[in-house]
Scaffold this motif. Sequence first.
Motif: not given
Length: 247
Positions: A14-16, A46-49, A71-73, A98-100
Amino acid sequence: MTHLIKVTYENERPTVMGRDLHNFLEVKTEYKKWFERMSEYGFAENIDFLKVTQKCLTSSTGQNMTDHQLTIEMAKEISMLQRNEKGKQARQYFIQLEKEWNSPEKVMARALKIADEKIQCLETENLQQKQMLAEFSPKASYYDVVLQTPDVVSATQIAKDYGKSAIWLNNILHENKVQFKQGGVWLLYQKYADKGYTKSKTEVYNGSDGKQHSRIHTYWTQKGRLFIYDLLKRVGIYPLIEQDNIA
């Protein structure tokens, strides 16, 4: 769960988009400067975005617009850095997401999907390999087998092609007026005698009287073998090699 910000599931992750998050957080600073400042908190490209360039829909000149796939993180940490109500809402939203995403049910569903894709891929490869083998090694017909065998053969050998005995074959040929028996030897009727279907061989043997004797054996040429094949096929009798195709 209420969808506060659009989430894209790409490559099973998942990404935003950075601009969607920027708009939701109601940040007053323009996106470019805001993202550069957020990147200073140790996020790596390229790792976080991922940097994304797309056409700006509001531009009359078709100017490109830079966006970032987060990334969601990363999105969760950026939301926490805002220290306002909107940041809190976004952070809670990403925590719930993230929980789902990491729930046993979703993990299992993804694992099953991956396994199913691998199985389909293997099945496709298997079918391709079978086709390639079929193209390189087509199933032999009775004609193929006969044409690859230059020697003359006995009635016993031909009968085995049908899972039968020489007696069975000789009787069928006799019933169809192909041959007749005389002096213990099967001979062709004159209609077929000059077709090159048979070749006689003389064999010498020692008799019970201590003397040498000779007898003639009739062998079938490959041309004759094919004649028998066509004859039997007309009455619905096929060699073993072709019976699977007929069933």
